[in-house]
Design an enzyme around this catalytic site. Structure first.
Site, PDB file in Angstrom:
ATOM      1  N   ASP A 151       2.863   2.183   2.531  1.00  0.00           N
ATOM      2  CA  ASP A 151       2.526   3.594   2.699  1.00  0.00           C
ATOM      3  C   ASP A 151       1.445   3.784   3.759  1.00  0.00           C
ATOM      4  OD1 ASP A 151       0.730   2.281   0.904  1.00  0.00           O
ATOM      5  OD2 ASP A 151      -0.084   4.224   0.326  1.00  0.00           O
ATOM      6  N   GLU A 152       1.303   2.815   4.662  1.00  0.00           N
ATOM      7  CA  GLU A 152       0.282   2.871   5.717  1.00  0.00           C
ATOM      8  C   GLU A 152       0.889   3.387   7.024  1.00  0.00           C
ATOM      9  OE1 GLU A 152      -1.901  -0.776   6.203  1.00  0.00           O
ATOM     10  OE2 GLU A 152      -1.458  -1.357   4.135  1.00  0.00           O
TER      11      GLU A 152
END
Length: 310
Positions: free
Chosen positions: A225-226
């Site tokens: 989720d970066e």
């Protein structure tokens, strides 16, 4: 003793005419002195009408200049020159402007003729259609640089462009910013709704970020989720406004995936390129520190560290 068989002039002519790739005899001034072969109709049209014309009669000025330069280089070096080039409808004079614009790629193999042609020095230019292999190569390159899930640029592309931006900053001191962010409480989406829902949340988030970013910004998914944005030529106020849009947009697109409190939001870290940076690692470290600060302060906020305009 084996007899040596000599082809007749008509046989040589038939052999040359049967060559699958077109072979152009081009003079130093760009005249089409002759065209041989090109019999593979899957790739080539009949070019016999070009004989006697000049490249400048057929192609736009920029392409004409390029072709003439290749001819001059070959004649000067007296060695075979191998080049790749593309041609589209926009490059050819006299074609309708609403025609197909997809480029066709060629490999050209150019050699100098030992004797003059039409009173000029000349070259033999063999043109092979390599469009299929070129498109496959471009497709593989795109896949190597794009994130499969979201369609954004991936970490490999991000690191490549970050290095280029850092080098440009060292030369020109162009204001450049790195925005790093991830999803607060993303694990709850996967745990409560399943990984397919988590994947869709990331796709929805990627779409929002692309709409919020400017055309010159590089938008990347680094993994999980970066995410990261590389933003050139911005002021602190502009970058802050962009970060605010990301915070607001992130909360909106992630709200349908909330399964309780706290709801999924974004934490953002912002770093500015600085003159004292010795490598991209310095920039990445500051962005990570700013992101960590946003996390430790409860999430759904942005932080900056080590910015020149602070």
């Amino acid at each position: 003793m084996t007899d040596t068989t000599f082809f007749t002039a008509s046989q040589y002519e038939a052999i040359c005419a049967s060559l699958p790739d077109p072979t152009f005899i081009l003079t130093e001034t760009g005249r089409y002195a002759a065209i041989l072969g090109g019999k593979d109709k899957r790739y080539y049209h009949d070019g016999s009408s070009l004989v006697g014309k000049y490249i400048a009669d057929v192609l736009v000025a920029s392409k004409t200049d390029w072709f003439l330069q290749q001819i001059r280089d070959t004649l000067a070096r007296q060695q075979m020159l191998v080049v790749e080039y593309e041609l589209s409808a926009h490059d050819v004079l006299g074609l309708p402007t609403d025609g197909p614009v997809d480029a066709i790629w060629f490999e050209g193999r150019i050699t100098a003729l030992d004797q003059p042609c039409c009173g000029e020095r000349a070259v033999v230019w063999v043109a092979s259609n390599i469009t299929a292999s070129k498109r496959l190569q471009q497709q593989l390159q795109q896949q190597a640089m794009n994130d499969e899930l979201t369609g954004l640029h991936n970490r490999r592309r991000f690191m490549q462009v970050l290095e280029e931006a850092y080098a440009a900053f060292q030369r020109q001191a162009t204001p450049t910013w790195l925005i790093s962010f991830d999803v607060d409480h993303f694990k709850a989406i996967n745990d409560d709704l399943g990984h397919p829902a988590g994947d869709q949340a990331l796709r929805d988030l990627a779409g929002m970020v692309q709409q919020a970013a400017a055309a010159e910004d590089l938008v990347c998914r680094l993994g999980g989720d970066e995410f990261a944005l590389l933003c050139p030529v911005r002021s602190l106020a502009e970058v802050t406004a962009l970060a605010q849009r990301l915070l607001h947009g992130g909360r909106q697109v992630l709200q349908p995936y909330a399964t309780g409190e706290p709801a999924p939001t974004l934490s953002i870290g912002i770093a500015h390129f600085l003159a004292q940076d010795r490598s991209t690692e310095d920039i990445l470290r500051r962005a990570d520190q700013a992101l960590y600060l946003s996390k430790t302060q409860g999430g759904h906020q942005m932080s900056t560290t080590g910015c020149a305009q602070e």
